[in-house]
Design a protein around this motif. Sequence first.
Motif, PDB file in Angstrom:
ATOM      1  N   TYR A  42       0.857  -1.181   0.000  1.00 57.34           N
ATOM      2  CA  TYR A  42       0.000   0.000   0.000  1.00 57.34           C
ATOM      3  C   TYR A  42       0.897   1.236   0.000  1.00 57.34           C
ATOM      4  O   TYR A  42       1.828   1.331   0.819  1.00 57.34           O
ATOM      5  CB  TYR A  42      -0.906   0.009   1.229  1.00 57.34           C
ATOM      6  CG  TYR A  42      -1.890  -1.138   1.260  1.00 57.34           C
ATOM      7  CD1 TYR A  42      -3.090  -1.068   0.564  1.00 57.34           C
ATOM      8  CD2 TYR A  42      -1.608  -2.309   1.974  1.00 57.34           C
ATOM      9  CE1 TYR A  42      -3.991  -2.122   0.583  1.00 57.34           C
ATOM     10  CE2 TYR A  42      -2.504  -3.365   1.991  1.00 57.34           C
ATOM     11  CZ  TYR A  42      -3.691  -3.267   1.294  1.00 57.34           C
ATOM     12  OH  TYR A  42      -4.584  -4.310   1.314  1.00 57.34           O
ATOM     13  N   ILE A  43       0.624   2.181  -0.895  1.00 51.52           N
ATOM     14  CA  ILE A  43       1.549   3.297  -1.128  1.00 51.52           C
ATOM     15  C   ILE A  43       0.801   4.624  -1.050  1.00 51.52           C
ATOM     16  O   ILE A  43      -0.251   4.795  -1.679  1.00 51.52           O
ATOM     17  CB  ILE A  43       2.229   3.144  -2.497  1.00 51.52           C
ATOM     18  CG1 ILE A  43       3.040   1.830  -2.541  1.00 51.52           C
ATOM     19  CG2 ILE A  43       3.138   4.337  -2.786  1.00 51.52           C
ATOM     20  CD1 ILE A  43       3.544   1.446  -3.920  1.00 51.52           C
ATOM     21  N   ILE A  93      -1.193   7.139   8.052  1.00 54.65           N
ATOM     22  CA  ILE A  93      -0.847   7.506   9.432  1.00 54.65           C
ATOM     23  C   ILE A  93       0.636   7.281   9.701  1.00 54.65           C
ATOM     24  O   ILE A  93       1.342   8.181  10.187  1.00 54.65           O
ATOM     25  CB  ILE A  93      -1.709   6.704  10.418  1.00 54.65           C
ATOM     26  CG1 ILE A  93      -3.175   7.150  10.307  1.00 54.65           C
ATOM     27  CG2 ILE A  93      -1.209   6.864  11.858  1.00 54.65           C
ATOM     28  CD1 ILE A  93      -4.150   6.245  11.020  1.00 54.65           C
ATOM     29  N   LEU A  94       1.135   6.100   9.377  1.00 52.48           N
ATOM     30  CA  LEU A  94       2.541   5.813   9.654  1.00 52.48           C
ATOM     31  C   LEU A  94       3.458   6.599   8.723  1.00 52.48           C
ATOM     32  O   LEU A  94       4.559   6.991   9.112  1.00 52.48           O
ATOM     33  CB  LEU A  94       2.809   4.313   9.537  1.00 52.48           C
ATOM     34  CG  LEU A  94       2.040   3.432  10.523  1.00 52.48           C
ATOM     35  CD1 LEU A  94       2.557   1.999  10.481  1.00 52.48           C
ATOM     36  CD2 LEU A  94       2.109   3.981  11.946  1.00 52.48           C
ATOM     37  N   GLY A  95       2.998   6.854   7.493  1.00 58.46           N
ATOM     38  CA  GLY A  95       3.774   7.685   6.586  1.00 58.46           C
ATOM     39  C   GLY A  95       3.913   9.105   7.101  1.00 58.46           C
ATOM     40  O   GLY A  95       4.960   9.737   6.929  1.00 58.46           O
ATOM     41  N   SER A  96       2.867   9.613   7.761  1.00 59.88           N
ATOM     42  CA  SER A  96       2.953  10.948   8.363  1.00 59.88           C
ATOM     43  C   SER A  96       3.975  10.964   9.496  1.00 59.88           C
ATOM     44  O   SER A  96       4.660  11.978   9.711  1.00 59.88           O
ATOM     45  CB  SER A  96       1.577  11.370   8.886  1.00 59.88           C
ATOM     46  OG  SER A  96       0.669  11.572   7.817  1.00 59.88           O
ATOM     47  N   CYS A  97       4.084   9.856  10.209  1.00 54.23           N
ATOM     48  CA  CYS A  97       5.098   9.761  11.268  1.00 54.23           C
ATOM     49  C   CYS A  97       6.503   9.699  10.681  1.00 54.23           C
ATOM     50  O   CYS A  97       7.435  10.326  11.204  1.00 54.23           O
ATOM     51  CB  CYS A  97       4.834   8.522  12.131  1.00 54.23           C
ATOM     52  SG  CYS A  97       3.328   8.594  13.113  1.00 54.23           S
ATOM     53  N   ILE A  98       6.671   8.953   9.607  1.00 51.95           N
ATOM     54  CA  ILE A  98       7.970   8.903   8.922  1.00 51.95           C
ATOM     55  C   ILE A  98       8.340  10.295   8.425  1.00 51.95           C
ATOM     56  O   ILE A  98       9.458  10.781   8.639  1.00 51.95           O
ATOM     57  CB  ILE A  98       7.928   7.903   7.748  1.00 51.95           C
ATOM     58  CG1 ILE A  98       7.733   6.472   8.262  1.00 51.95           C
ATOM     59  CG2 ILE A  98       9.214   7.996   6.919  1.00 51.95           C
ATOM     60  CD1 ILE A  98       7.420   5.464   7.163  1.00 51.95           C
ATOM     61  N   TYR A  99       7.383  10.937   7.777  1.00 48.58           N
ATOM     62  CA  TYR A  99       7.585  12.285   7.260  1.00 48.58           C
ATOM     63  C   TYR A  99       8.004  13.242   8.382  1.00 48.58           C
ATOM     64  O   TYR A  99       8.970  14.003   8.242  1.00 48.58           O
ATOM     65  CB  TYR A  99       6.296  12.772   6.599  1.00 48.58           C
ATOM     66  CG  TYR A  99       6.270  14.231   6.220  1.00 48.58           C
ATOM     67  CD1 TYR A  99       6.777  14.660   5.005  1.00 48.58           C
ATOM     68  CD2 TYR A  99       5.716  15.188   7.081  1.00 48.58           C
ATOM     69  CE1 TYR A  99       6.746  15.999   4.651  1.00 48.58           C
ATOM     70  CE2 TYR A  99       5.686  16.529   6.732  1.00 48.58           C
ATOM     71  CZ  TYR A  99       6.193  16.932   5.520  1.00 48.58           C
ATOM     72  OH  TYR A  99       6.172  18.249   5.183  1.00 48.58           O
ATOM     73  N   GLY A 100       7.288  13.217   9.501  1.00 50.80           N
ATOM     74  CA  GLY A 100       7.593  14.114  10.616  1.00 50.80           C
ATOM     75  C   GLY A 100       8.987  13.907  11.176  1.00 50.80           C
ATOM     76  O   GLY A 100       9.685  14.863  11.520  1.00 50.80           O
ATOM     77  N   ASN A 101       9.413  12.638  11.252  1.00 46.97           N
ATOM     78  CA  ASN A 101      10.752  12.350  11.759  1.00 46.97           C
ATOM     79  C   ASN A 101      11.831  12.905  10.838  1.00 46.97           C
ATOM     80  O   ASN A 101      12.797  13.523  11.303  1.00 46.97           O
ATOM     81  CB  ASN A 101      10.928  10.838  11.924  1.00 46.97           C
ATOM     82  CG  ASN A 101      10.541  10.338  13.291  1.00 46.97           C
ATOM     83  OD1 ASN A 101      11.319  10.436  14.239  1.00 46.97           O
ATOM     84  ND2 ASN A 101       9.326   9.834  13.420  1.00 46.97           N
ATOM     85  N   GLY A 137      -5.451  -0.553   4.290  1.00 48.98           N
ATOM     86  CA  GLY A 137      -4.002  -0.480   4.115  1.00 48.98           C
ATOM     87  C   GLY A 137      -3.540   0.923   3.786  1.00 48.98           C
ATOM     88  O   GLY A 137      -2.502   1.381   4.283  1.00 48.98           O
ATOM     89  N   LEU A 138      -4.317   1.642   2.950  1.00 50.88           N
ATOM     90  CA  LEU A 138      -3.976   3.027   2.615  1.00 50.88           C
ATOM     91  C   LEU A 138      -4.193   3.952   3.804  1.00 50.88           C
ATOM     92  O   LEU A 138      -3.439   4.907   4.003  1.00 50.88           O
ATOM     93  CB  LEU A 138      -4.794   3.504   1.412  1.00 50.88           C
ATOM     94  CG  LEU A 138      -4.439   2.872   0.069  1.00 50.88           C
ATOM     95  CD1 LEU A 138      -5.400   3.355  -1.021  1.00 50.88           C
ATOM     96  CD2 LEU A 138      -2.993   3.173  -0.326  1.00 50.88           C
ATOM     97  N   GLN A 139      -5.220   3.681   4.606  1.00 57.07           N
ATOM     98  CA  GLN A 139      -5.456   4.505   5.792  1.00 57.07           C
ATOM     99  C   GLN A 139      -4.309   4.358   6.799  1.00 57.07           C
ATOM    100  O   GLN A 139      -3.868   5.337   7.402  1.00 57.07           O
ATOM    101  CB  GLN A 139      -6.778   4.121   6.436  1.00 57.07           C
ATOM    102  CG  GLN A 139      -7.989   4.465   5.594  1.00 57.07           C
ATOM    103  CD  GLN A 139      -9.297   4.086   6.258  1.00 57.07           C
ATOM    104  OE1 GLN A 139      -9.409   4.090   7.480  1.00 57.07           O
ATOM    105  NE2 GLN A 139     -10.301   3.749   5.458  1.00 57.07           N
ATOM    106  N   ILE A 140      -3.829   3.130   6.957  1.00 52.47           N
ATOM    107  CA  ILE A 140      -2.751   2.894   7.923  1.00 52.47           C
ATOM    108  C   ILE A 140      -1.439   3.504   7.427  1.00 52.47           C
ATOM    109  O   ILE A 140      -0.710   4.142   8.199  1.00 52.47           O
ATOM    110  CB  ILE A 140      -2.593   1.388   8.192  1.00 52.47           C
ATOM    111  CG1 ILE A 140      -3.824   0.859   8.941  1.00 52.47           C
ATOM    112  CG2 ILE A 140      -1.325   1.113   9.011  1.00 52.47           C
ATOM    113  CD1 ILE A 140      -3.813  -0.637   9.181  1.00 52.47           C
ATOM    114  N   VAL A 141      -1.120   3.325   6.143  1.00 53.18           N
ATOM    115  CA  VAL A 141       0.147   3.886   5.652  1.00 53.18           C
ATOM    116  C   VAL A 141       0.086   5.407   5.634  1.00 53.18           C
ATOM    117  O   VAL A 141       1.125   6.084   5.763  1.00 53.18           O
ATOM    118  CB  VAL A 141       0.520   3.314   4.267  1.00 53.18           C
ATOM    119  CG1 VAL A 141      -0.341   3.880   3.148  1.00 53.18           C
ATOM    120  CG2 VAL A 141       1.997   3.570   3.960  1.00 53.18           C
TER     121      VAL A 141
END
Length: 259
Positions: A5-6, A200-208, A194-198
Amino acid sequence: MYFFYIDESGSPESHHEPLLNGETPIFSLNSLCIQDNDWRILDREYLTLKNRFFRNEIGTRRPEYFEIKGSELTRPGSSTNKRAQQFIKQVIELCKKHNATLFSIIFIKDVAKPTSKHSLYTMALQYLCERFQIFLEESPDQANSILILDSRMHNIDLAIAQSHMSFIFGHNTGKTCDKILEAPMFANSTLTVGLQIVDILGSCIYGNFYQRNCMFIQGSLNYSHIVAYWSDLDLLQFKSRNLYEGRTKTGFRVIDFSS
């Protein structure tokens, strides 16, 4: 079979320094990988999680169609929001439970000579595919995969799919990605857990990576509260078992155009 999921975080559009309102100095394309056997139960368990944390907001609507945006959970204004923090932690735990794997390509954008937004996205997808192929080759069953991308507008989706197919069949590296089947599938995130979860976690990756690489840019935002999730994100990040050109391949790759 694996599903990748991307979804994107930040904007591929050009920016200024000092940053103007809404501009982002980085862009990331993030992916969550799960096995097909985990899809159904992951979908239902995430639904339960949404109901537990956002019952009031869901109201009388069907909770399946209620989407919680990662950008809202992780924005600087949510830095003291305990519910957002706990929800992110539970989403991470859910991913751990189902042996999910994270990938991300992070571009530090060049303010003076910006790369076109279409090129940034398609380059990121190609770099992701290289890592997907390594992951699949190292998986015990050497399974195949399908890419599921967050849909936007038809003409944009079509251009991305055409670029991907040209890469898969016309580029020397792309030709080696033989475990990635078909053209990318474009799905509505409202219907696709899967897109909803990525997201959320993608926003965390981005923030870091924003906090790590962009905190000294004038007008930048403060994502220091997102650093708390790094150790968990790193645990979910793909790390190759084998060495490639003498190095381990990891799921997160930073490409710095700013220099």
